[in-house]
Write an enzyme that holds these catalytic residues in place. Structure first.
Site, short mmCIF file in Angstrom:
data_model
loop_
_atom_site.label_atom_id
_atom_site.label_comp_id
_atom_site.label_asym_id
_atom_site.label_seq_id
_atom_site.Cartn_x
_atom_site.Cartn_y
_atom_site.Cartn_z
N ALA A 91 4.69 1.80 1.57
CA ALA A 91 5.78 2.41 0.80
C ALA A 91 6.44 3.52 1.61
O ALA A 91 7.65 3.62 1.66
CB ALA A 91 5.23 2.97 -0.51
N ARG A 92 5.62 4.33 2.27
CA ARG A 92 6.18 5.43 3.07
C ARG A 92 7.01 4.90 4.23
O ARG A 92 8.08 5.41 4.53
CB ARG A 92 5.05 6.33 3.58
N SER A 95 0.85 -1.19 0.00
CA SER A 95 0.00 0.00 0.00
C SER A 95 0.89 1.24 0.00
O SER A 95 2.10 1.15 0.19
CB SER A 95 -0.87 0.01 1.25
N LYS A 96 0.25 2.40 -0.18
CA LYS A 96 1.01 3.66 -0.14
C LYS A 96 1.66 3.83 1.22
O LYS A 96 2.77 4.31 1.34
CB LYS A 96 0.06 4.84 -0.41
N ARG A 97 0.93 3.39 2.26
CA ARG A 97 1.45 3.53 3.62
C ARG A 97 2.70 2.65 3.81
O ARG A 97 3.70 3.08 4.36
CB ARG A 97 0.35 3.14 4.61
#
Ligand code: GLU
Length: 489
Positions: free
Chosen positions: A254-255, A250-252
């Protein structure tokens, strides 16, 4: 398989930086275009004005260029199907919506936000209240200025079947489809209409994109069919899984990855960290594609010949950063000394160091086998360009020696080096080996205080070469400073 020249597109929304998933989609489209002697188009899909970021499109293009993914038509290079910025095509999209209205395949909807929110709160999709309004009545309401959207009249009965190249036939029951919006109340198209209209207008033969678009596929096929347009070949790529292989990234995730592990799924970050585009491309190419189960080294040029859609794999692909480091290491070793020197220089500058070309070139052979990314170089060799180093005093003490014994060893080593006729690698090695024998020390015990004294660190490039490159004056000065530290221990 020989194929007709394909027209494919990479169609990013300019909402953020290019990440691995998008870059892989772009790469496969590029490879397929080249493979078939066709064309890659870059289309910026900026219809979602709320999420639009002006700088993002430039950033996306920079990342693609860095990877070596070149497009034949696009906002910057133009082309026969311009404009390639979707918002600039809005007038055409409105005409298309009108065309579907005229054919009875779309309708005006006047339901306001409150009503739709109410439906959503009750977990209901749009209940098609306006679907059966008489067209003349609807037109009057439009003329009187009443706010409205245009919705697609989805079939209610039967089923819709679409064929995906990797997944075969996909069938949905039409009862599951909703009457989705084609044109918003501000006159802007939604992505579904805009993308399909543009794909048709631009002669796209293959839609190659991420699996996240699979749920939209029936809608897209229905739009194409409503116009009577031929459908492109649909090809939805595998999802990328988190490193370790558990679940979709998810984008999270990735961060977090970005912060925690020094790894990134953002292409500009990989660039900043000193990865080589060739390594990133090789790594990405194998996330969902393989020629056979053996070969894994590919340049971009080789991929252009080898790539084929038939070897794509629909099952999820794990993102494995150790694999990236593996390709990176290999590529770095293949570079010429001049290229490595040019590659690492900016990272010394970033640390406030001022490396000179001649010294850099001498250092390259010492670290080329040891670094993964260019960013690693200053950790190995930054001390060459520092005016002096500040070792941790305890590190100057060799294994199984006391501080006093280490001090004595360091002083003897210094004495030996002072009187050496030439300060070159081989005589330095010979003299220090002889000294270790004379003192009854293991070579490592003698070299530890010397290494830490001159480099300030416990791990350094090979020491004899290091001493030669540093030069006698600087090496002796650093050893002198270290003796003071040892005395105070
Ligand atoms: N604009 C969409 C995206 O950002 C493109 C989807 C498609 O390729 O159809 O992913």
């Amino acid at each position: 398989m020989s194929s007709d020249p394909a027209r494919v597109r990479f169609a990013p929304s300019p909402t953020g930086h290019l990440h691995l998933g998008g870059a892989r989609t772009a790469l496969y489209n590029f490879l397929y275009a080249r493979q078939t002697g066709g064309k890659l188009l870059l289309r910026i899909e900026d219809t979602d004005r709320k999420r639009y970021r002006a700088a993002a499109a430039e950033g996306l293009m920079d990342s693609l260029r860095w990877l070596g993914i070149a497009w034949d038509e696009g906002p910057d290079v133009g082309g026969a199907f311009a404009p390639y910025i979707q918002s600039e095509r809005a007038a055409r999209h409105r005409e298309h919506a009108q065309q579907l209205l005229n054919a009875g395949k779309a309708y005006h909807c006047f339901c306001d936000r409150n009503r739709l929110q109410e439906l959503r709160r009750g977990r209901q999709s749009y209940d098609r209240l306006c679907r059966e309004l008489a067209p003349t009545a609807a037109r009057q309401r439009v003329q009187s200025g009443q706010a409205h959207v245009i919705r697609f009249r989805s079939p209610k009965e039967g089923s819709t079947t679409v064929r995906d190249l990797l997944r075969g036939e996909i069938t949905v029951r039409n009862a599951q489809l909703d009457d989705f919006v084609l044109l918003k109340s501000d006159g802007f198209p939604v992505y579904h209409l805009a993308a399909m209209a543009d794909d048709h207008a631009m002669g796209i033969t293959h839609v190659i994109r991420g699996e996240e678009w699979l749920p939209s596929l029936p809608k897209h096929a229905l739009i194409m069919r409503a116009f009577g347009w031929p459908e492109p070949t649909w090809c939805h790529l595998s999802v990328l899984k988190k490193p370790g292989g558990k679940g979709k990234m998810s984008k999270r995730d990735a961060r977090q990855l970005d912060k925690a592990e020094g790894h990134s799924i953002f292409i500009h970050k990989l660039h900043e960290r000193g990865y080589l585009p060739e390594a990133v491309v090789n790594w990405m190419a194998l996330m969902g594609w393989s020629l056979d189960d053996r070969r894994e080294d590919f340049t971009l040029a080789e991929l252009q010949c080898a790539f084929g859609l038939e070897q794509l794999n629909a099952s999820p692909a794990a993102v494995d950063f150790s694999k990236l480091d593996h390709f990176q290491g290999k590529r770095v070793r293949q570079l010429s000394a001049t290229d490595v020197a040019a590659g690492i220089k900016p990272y010394f500058l970033r640390e406030g160091l001022k490396p000179d070309e001649a010294t850099l070139l001498k250092i390259v052979p010492l670290i080329q086998e040891r670094i993964v990314t260019f960013e690693d170089a200053p950790q190995w060799a930054g001390f060459f360009f520092q005016p002096h180093v500040s070792p941790e005093p305890a590190h100057l003490v060799a294994k199984k020696l006391t501080p006093a014994e280490s001090l004595a060893a360091l002083q003897q080593a210094r004495q030996t080096l002072v009187t050496l006729p030439t300060f070159e690698r081989d005589p330095v090695e010979k003299a220090l080996r002889a000294l270790a024998d004379e003192l009854g020390l293991k070579l490592g015990q003698l070299l530890t205080p010397v290494r830490v004294a001159v480099s300030g660190q416990r791990v350094s490039p090979p020491l004899f070469e290091t001493l030669e490159i540093l030069g006698r004056e600087s090496a002796l000065q650093r050893m002198e400073n270290a003796t003071k530290l040892l005395k105070d221990l």
